[in-house]
Design a protein around this motif. Structure first.
Motif, short mmCIF file in Angstrom:
data_model
loop_
_atom_site.label_atom_id
_atom_site.label_comp_id
_atom_site.label_asym_id
_atom_site.label_seq_id
_atom_site.Cartn_x
_atom_site.Cartn_y
_atom_site.Cartn_z
N TYR A 63 34.30 5.63 42.85
CA TYR A 63 34.89 5.35 44.37
C TYR A 63 33.56 4.67 44.57
O TYR A 63 32.59 3.87 44.08
CB TYR A 63 33.93 6.85 44.62
CG TYR A 63 34.73 7.52 44.84
CD1 TYR A 63 34.83 8.13 46.70
CD2 TYR A 63 34.92 8.74 43.68
CE1 TYR A 63 36.19 8.91 46.91
CE2 TYR A 63 35.76 9.55 43.92
CZ TYR A 63 36.73 9.64 45.11
OH TYR A 63 37.95 10.46 45.89
N TRP B 151 24.38 4.70 53.36
CA TRP B 151 25.27 6.21 51.93
C TRP B 151 24.08 7.30 51.90
O TRP B 151 24.51 8.27 51.09
CB TRP B 151 25.89 5.36 50.63
CG TRP B 151 26.58 3.99 50.99
CD1 TRP B 151 26.27 3.63 51.46
CD2 TRP B 151 27.84 4.79 51.56
NE1 TRP B 151 27.36 2.38 50.94
CE2 TRP B 151 28.95 2.40 51.51
CE3 TRP B 151 28.96 5.59 51.37
CZ2 TRP B 151 29.36 2.86 51.88
CZ3 TRP B 151 29.85 5.49 52.50
CH2 TRP B 151 30.49 3.80 52.29
N VAL C 277 30.80 11.72 52.27
CA VAL C 277 31.39 10.92 51.09
C VAL C 277 31.98 12.52 49.71
O VAL C 277 33.14 13.01 50.02
CB VAL C 277 30.32 10.47 49.94
CG1 VAL C 277 30.86 9.78 48.55
CG2 VAL C 277 30.29 8.92 50.46
N VAL D 249 30.62 6.67 40.44
CA VAL D 249 30.88 6.26 41.89
C VAL D 249 30.05 4.66 41.59
O VAL D 249 28.90 4.79 40.63
CB VAL D 249 29.77 6.77 42.89
CG1 VAL D 249 28.59 7.40 42.91
CG2 VAL D 249 30.11 6.15 44.75
N ALA E 289 25.57 4.28 45.64
CA ALA E 289 25.89 5.15 44.71
C ALA E 289 24.81 6.49 43.58
O ALA E 289 24.76 6.90 43.56
CB ALA E 289 26.81 4.49 43.15
N PHE F 172 30.09 14.21 40.13
CA PHE F 172 30.26 12.67 40.24
C PHE F 172 29.27 12.36 38.42
O PHE F 172 28.07 12.77 38.84
CB PHE F 172 29.35 11.60 40.53
CG PHE F 172 30.21 11.02 42.20
CD1 PHE F 172 31.39 10.48 42.29
CD2 PHE F 172 29.95 12.02 43.21
CE1 PHE F 172 32.04 10.37 42.95
CE2 PHE F 172 30.12 11.28 44.12
CZ PHE F 172 31.55 10.83 44.59
N LEU G 28 27.42 7.18 37.22
CA LEU G 28 27.25 5.75 38.55
C LEU G 28 26.81 4.28 38.11
O LEU G 28 26.64 4.25 36.47
CB LEU G 28 26.37 6.12 39.46
CG LEU G 28 24.70 6.42 38.69
CD1 LEU G 28 24.24 4.65 39.34
CD2 LEU G 28 24.47 7.03 39.39
#
Length: 201
Positions: free
Chosen positions: A44, A102, A115, A138, A148, A159, A162
């Protein structure tokens, strides 16, 4: 190949800026995806401050252009360079003030929840993904890198990897001057919230 869709999110609705809750979602499918039935890992890509997901796909061409369209980067990576193929997802995190960073905020919207609970399930439902944290990562640059870091470190069950590239996380150096610029721009008036066309506010 890049697939474009629109995703409406209850997590972004009712934000105090009045930004739209329906957002662009771009999904890069690697070479060979259509001819195979295999499952793919997913990365992502969270964009930076002042960008939209659409601008990551096709950067603005007015003025100096400092990066190519994302497909011109990814195709050689998974083709000529031989990196194992993966799906790359590019959600939109833009806000009227430049970016939702984010993170969850009543002002810009709950972008972390967007997300986690809208984008990831939508991609897993429509693409042949490996639906495990160990196969989902991510990454991002600047505000996208900060995002992220936020999203992955708070949700390791979703996730498993990262990459934070120049994440704007040392706020004393990167952002602390902004309130002072705002105060200087309105002097001698007292602060009373955002002012249209005043980026510092």
């Amino acid at each position: 190949m890049i697939v474009h869709s629109r995703l409406d999110s209850s997590h972004l609705a009712a934000n105090l800026l009045g930004d739209p809750s329906e957002r662009d979602l771009f999904v890069y499918l690697p070479p060979g995806y259509e001819e195979s039935d295999r499952l793919y890992p997913t990365a992502y890509l969270l964009h930076a401050f002042g960008e939209t997901a659409a601008q990551v796909l096709t950067p603005d061409t007015d003025g100096q252009r400092w990066r190519p369209p994302i497909e011109d980067v990814l195709d050689p990576v998974f083709g000529r360079l031989g990196v194992p193929p993966m799906i790359v997802v590019i959600p939109d995190g833009n806000s009227r003030y430049g970016c939702g960073q984010w993170v969850d905020s009543p002002v810009t919207g709950n972008f972390e929840q967007y997300v986690m609970h809208d984008v990831v399930p939508a991609v897993d439902a429509t693409c042949r993904t490996i639906r495990e944290a160990r196969s989902r990562g991510v990454f991002g640059f600047s505000s996208g890198g900060f995002g992220a870091w936020n999203v992955a470190s708070r949700n390791p069950d979703v996730f498993g990897a990262l990459a934070m590239l120049s994440g704007d996380s040392f706020l004393d150096m990167t952002h602390k001057f902004m309130p002072y610029k705002y105060f200087d721009s309105i002097w001698p008036e007292a602060p009373n919230g955002p002012i249209e066309e005043n980026i510092w506010s």
